[in-house]
Design a protein around this motif. Structure first.
Motif, PDB file in Angstrom:
ATOM      1  N   VAL A  46       0.826  -1.166   0.174  1.00 27.50           N
ATOM      2  CA  VAL A  46       0.032   0.073  -0.027  1.00 27.50           C
ATOM      3  C   VAL A  46       0.881   1.357  -0.091  1.00 27.50           C
ATOM      4  CG1 VAL A  46      -1.588   1.331   1.452  1.00 27.50           C
ATOM      5  CG2 VAL A  46      -2.098  -1.041   1.118  1.00 27.50           C
ATOM      6  N   CYS A  79      -3.186   3.402   7.426  1.00 28.17           N
ATOM      7  CA  CYS A  79      -3.249   4.177   6.095  1.00 28.17           C
ATOM      8  C   CYS A  79      -3.419   5.710   6.681  1.00 28.17           C
ATOM      9  CB  CYS A  79      -4.610   3.849   5.606  1.00 28.17           C
ATOM     10  SG  CYS A  79      -4.582   2.281   4.755  1.00 28.17           S
ATOM     11  N   VAL A 112      -8.289   9.589   4.254  1.00 22.91           N
ATOM     12  CA  VAL A 112      -8.605   8.171   3.934  1.00 22.91           C
ATOM     13  C   VAL A 112     -10.142   7.896   4.104  1.00 22.91           C
ATOM     14  CG1 VAL A 112      -8.236   5.904   4.926  1.00 22.91           C
ATOM     15  CG2 VAL A 112      -6.333   7.564   5.088  1.00 22.91           C
ATOM     16  N   LEU A 146      -7.347   5.650  -0.537  1.00 21.65           N
ATOM     17  CA  LEU A 146      -6.447   6.735   0.072  1.00 21.65           C
ATOM     18  C   LEU A 146      -6.212   7.863  -1.074  1.00 21.65           C
ATOM     19  CD1 LEU A 146      -5.811   4.118   1.333  1.00 21.65           C
ATOM     20  CD2 LEU A 146      -3.294   5.038   1.491  1.00 21.65           C
TER      21      LEU A 146
END
Length: 213
Positions: A137, A176, A183, A204
């Motif tokens: 990610v 995140c 987010v 995101l």
């Protein structure tokens, strides 16, 4: 499948065996049906306007997401697929020669894409699952100028398959937020009314979604 796939080579062999059995099918990439595969895509694309954008698909399988975009008037200007299974990669290259397919994030072209996507790639209960999704990610978000969208399996379910990897959505949200302040998470969609949502999508963004009053 065993409860945990020990390493990436074992994961490749697992998908090779599925491809040998099912060929070019949703079964080869572990979707229960074509309908559920398409439904997942419909949730991911809500992140933004995708037509004529540069799109990256991490764990692209046989480029079904590219086909979905093309069939829904969302054809990207450029599509980059990342896939570790050689049979899947060869399938993609032969079917879509005008787009780019690579075997690793380390082999990405130098230019940044607009959006990155991950569908189902984080679902295998591999031995390094936690490290794998987090590092992936972070790399994908860095490579994206606008944002990224991915799905994962939720621990808020009535049953966990031993072959799949489940996480608490709030833990994913927390991680995140360490990458970007922008987010959003959706755990409100379901594949059947009979069971609670067993999957969620995380978006995101590089910039906030401004609401003008």
């Amino acid at each position: 499948m065993t409860s945990k796939i020990p390493d990436q080579n074992s994961l490749i062999e697992h998908y090779r065996s599925l491809y040998k059995e099912f060929g070019s099918s949703h079964n080869s990439v572990q979707y229960s049906s074509k309908e559920s595969q398409i439904f997942r895509y419909s949730q991911l694309i809500r992140i933004g306007a995708l037509k004529d954008k540069k799109i990256l698909d991490f764990g692209c399988g046989m480029a079904d997401f590219l086909q979905y975009l093309q069939e829904n008037d969302l054809a990207p200007d450029r599509f980059i697929g990342v896939e570790i299974v050689p049979e899947f990669l060869n399938h993609c290259v032969n079917l879509y020669p005008s787009h780019t397919f690579v075997s690793s994030l380390n082999n990405l072209p130098p230019d940044v894409v607009d959006y990155s996507f991950v569908s189902g790639t984080f679902n295998n209960n591999r031995i390094d699952a936690d490290h794998f999704w987090k590092t992936s990610v972070k790399k994908l978000f860095t490579a994206s100028s606008k944002g990224m969208s991915f799905n994962m399996m939720s621990k808020y379910v009535d049953y966990e398959s031993p072959g799949l990897y489940y996480v608490f959505p709030e833990d994913v949200y927390r991680y995140c937020k360490s990458i970007t302040p922008y987010v959003e998470i959706c755990n409100a969609y379901a594949f059947t009314r009979a069971k609670p949502p067993f999957e969620f999508v995380v978006n995101l963004y590089k910039n906030p979604k401004i609401c003008m009053s």
